[in-house]
Design a protein around this motif. Structure first.
Motif: not given
Lengths: 116, 115
Positions: A4, A34, A36, A49, A51, A93, A103-105, A107-109
């Motif tokens: 990502v 998502f 954050y 969230t 979609n 993020i 269900d594994t997310q 993450f972007g940097p």
């Protein structure tokens, strides 16, 4: 593994301007992303969230008119901080689910936003 | 909604010793428990995860244990090394309504491994 990316990595802007942050899934299609926010020395707080093809779901206390989210394709979600103020300065993020049965997310940097 | 408590907030250990971080959660329906490592200014990296049908999972020096009855899970790092120094976050995945699931994070543990 799933990758990502986020752009920009760092942005400094004047108070009152709008800032757009992009989140891309590079090697997979992400139906759900998502967003954050993480203040210094604090945990990640879910803002919304996203979609693909539908309106984002915002968490309580997050202003949807201030933090505009668009998930126009299966590989891109954008967060626009409108009329930014110094209190919006934070580390933003994104993350993405690599499929509907996982269900594994991933993450972007992150994007460091500083509003002067 | 889900509430995740994480302890301790800071932890210092000598290189080679073990480190244990504990989390409790409130939603008995939560069924996925990942642990993330975050270095300063970088993205959280998934280091290990466990699902509710498993009590323990190990990956080299890292292990996670889960007690669903007591609603707590722990991260164990053995033979710690200076490069293990980072902030560690636990998280739970719970149903948030309208067909969506979300991660709820603990407040984090800053681990310092002293050479």
């Amino acid at each position: 593994g799933a990758v990502v990316s986020q752009h920009p990595s760092r942005v400094i802007c004047k108070s009152g301007t709008s800032v757009k942050i992009e989140c891309r899934s590079l090697d997979f299609q992400a139906t759900t992303m998502f967003w954050y926010r993480q203040f210094p020395k604090q945990s990640l707080m879910l803002m919304a969230t996203s979609n693909e093809g539908s309106k984002a779901t915002y968490e309580q206390g997050v202003e949807k008119d201030k933090f505009l989210i668009n998930h126009a394709s299966l590989t891109l979600s954008t967060l626009t901080v409108t009329s930014a103020h110094p209190e919006d300065s934070s580390f933003y993020i994104c993350s993405a689910l690599a499929g509907v049965d996982t269900d594994t997310q991933y993450f972007g940097p992150g994007t460091r936003l500083t509003v002067l | 909604g889900e509430n995740v408590e994480q302890h301790p907030s800071t932890l210092s250990v000598q290189e080679g010793d073990s480190a244990v971080i504990k989390c409790t959660y409130s939603d008995s329906a939560s069924n996925y428990f990942p642990w993330y490592k975050q270095e300063l200014g970088k993205r959280p990296q998934l280091i290990i995860d466990i699902r509710s049908n498993v009590g323990e999972k190990k990956d080299q020096r890292i292990a996670v244990t889960l007690n669903k009855t007591a609603k707590h899970f722990s991260l164990h790092i053995t033979e710690t090394q200076p490069e293990d120094s980072a902030v560690y976050f636990c998280a739970t995945l719970s149903y948030s309504g309208a067909g969506s699931y979300q991660l709820t994070f603990g407040k984090g543990t800053k681990l310092s491994v002293i050479p």
